[in-house]
Design an enzyme around this catalytic site. Structure first.
Site, short mmCIF file in Angstrom:
data_model
loop_
_atom_site.label_atom_id
_atom_site.label_comp_id
_atom_site.label_asym_id
_atom_site.label_seq_id
_atom_site.Cartn_x
_atom_site.Cartn_y
_atom_site.Cartn_z
N LYS A 201 0.78 -1.01 0.10
CA LYS A 201 -0.20 0.03 -0.26
C LYS A 201 0.24 1.51 -0.12
CE LYS A 201 -4.36 -1.52 1.27
NZ LYS A 201 -5.29 -2.32 2.41
N ARG A 235 -4.20 -9.27 4.38
CA ARG A 235 -4.55 -9.90 2.98
C ARG A 235 -3.59 -9.60 2.74
NH1 ARG A 235 -6.31 -6.59 -0.56
NH2 ARG A 235 -7.78 -7.17 -2.38
C1 7PJ Z 1 -8.57 -4.07 1.47
C2 7PJ Z 1 -9.11 -4.80 0.76
C3 7PJ Z 1 -8.33 -4.29 2.90
C4 7PJ Z 1 -9.53 -5.94 2.82
C5 7PJ Z 1 -8.13 -4.61 -0.81
C6 7PJ Z 1 -5.03 -3.06 -2.55
C7 7PJ Z 1 -6.99 -2.38 -2.55
N1 7PJ Z 1 -10.59 -5.41 1.72
N2 7PJ Z 1 -9.04 -4.58 -0.49
N3 7PJ Z 1 -9.37 -4.70 3.72
N4 7PJ Z 1 -7.27 -3.65 0.33
N5 7PJ Z 1 -10.77 -6.69 3.56
O1 7PJ Z 1 -4.82 -4.04 -1.96
O2 7PJ Z 1 -4.28 -2.10 -2.37
O3 7PJ Z 1 -7.09 -3.62 3.16
S1 7PJ Z 1 -8.14 -3.60 -2.55
#
Ligand code: 7PJ
Length: 255
Positions: A201, A235
């Site tokens: 990020k 994640r």
């Molecule tokens: C997240 C997500 C996160 C959850 C994305 C990226 C943006 N879902 N979807 N938590 N981030 N639950 O991966 O940079 O931090 S998309």
């Protein structure tokens, strides 16, 4: 949780079929690398991203979820229609960056037994990074997530189906993200497992000066700090490397 984006490859001639094939192959690779779950997303929610039409989102996601039927699959969506289709196609979890606030979303998941990730976001992806503001970010995020957990329970969704996520990068400055990471233990009081998404990020980019493809070391550091703060699910894009970092953390904790 390994990240699988199903987004059109503007260079491929095969269109949707090849996009789906590439996503399925990537998901299988992440599962082999040690992911316990893969998160399939058909709508970019990065800062500034424009929304995708529901039909387009469905056409991207459903074939991929169907092909991965025998594996643990979560689907990243805000739309009740996509939630229903994903669950019918074999997904076992819905990951909603809007914490089931879309009209009909709670109902779409309540009647099934699926897992649910409730994430905090301030604003909308298109504008959320313009001027994020909080009094006390950790308190506000915790109170929001507590209210969403209560809304789910009121709709008949048992607590053991829920996961909570502070939503790093979603309507948050670098300072907000760092405060939330430091005060993650306060969110453990919610009483549901915590998910953390720091992988590649922009906050990591801001701190290290690295482009997204060069943020692995920063991502691993953030992953370990999230584990230290009590996160139970990470994640990530780089499953293989994160798995080793998690194994080191677990070994240290058990020493
Ligand atoms: C997240 C997500 C996160 C959850 C994305 C990226 C943006 N879902 N979807 N938590 N981030 N639950 O991966 O940079 O931090 S998309």
């Amino acid at each position: 949780m390994g990240v699988v984006n199903v987004t059109p490859d503007s260079f491929s001639e095969g269109g949707r079929f090849l996009d789906a094939q590439a996503a399925v192959a990537h998901a299988r690779r992440l599962l082999q690398d040690g992911a316990d779950l893969v998160d399939i997303g058909g709508e970019s929610t990065r800062p500034g991203a424009a929304p995708v039409a529901e039909r387009e989102e469905l056409e991207r996601i459903v074939p991929v979820v169907q092909a991965l039927r025998d594996s643990p699959v979560s689907v990243d969506t805000r739309r009740p229609g996509v939630m229903r289709a994903a669950l019918a196609a074999g997904a076992c979890m819905i990951n909603d960056i809007q914490a089931l606030q879309s009209p009909g979303a709670i109902e779409a998941v309540a009647e099934t037994g699926c897992g649910i990730c409730l994430m905090h976001m301030q604003g909308e992806p298109q504008t959320m990074q313009h001027a994020p503001r909080y009094g006390d970010v950790a308190v506000e995020v915790r109170e929001f997530l507590a209210a969403r957990i209560a809304a789910c329970e009121a709709a008949g969704i048992s607590r053991d189906r829920l996961v909570a996520d502070p939503g790093f990068g979603f309507g948050k400055t670098v300072a907000h993200n760092l405060t939330l990471l430091k005060r993650l233990p306060e969110l453990a009081a919610l009483g549901v497992p915590l998910l953390a998404g720091w992988s590649r990020k922009s906050t990591i980019g801001r701190i290290t000066g690295r482009e997204p493809g060069e943020r692995l070391a920063g991502s691993l550091a953030a992953a370990l700090l999230a584990l230290l703060g009590g996160a139970k699910i990470l994640r990530v894009h780089d499953v293989r490397e994160t798995r080793d970092a998690v194994l080191m953390f677990e070994a240290w904790r058990q020493a």
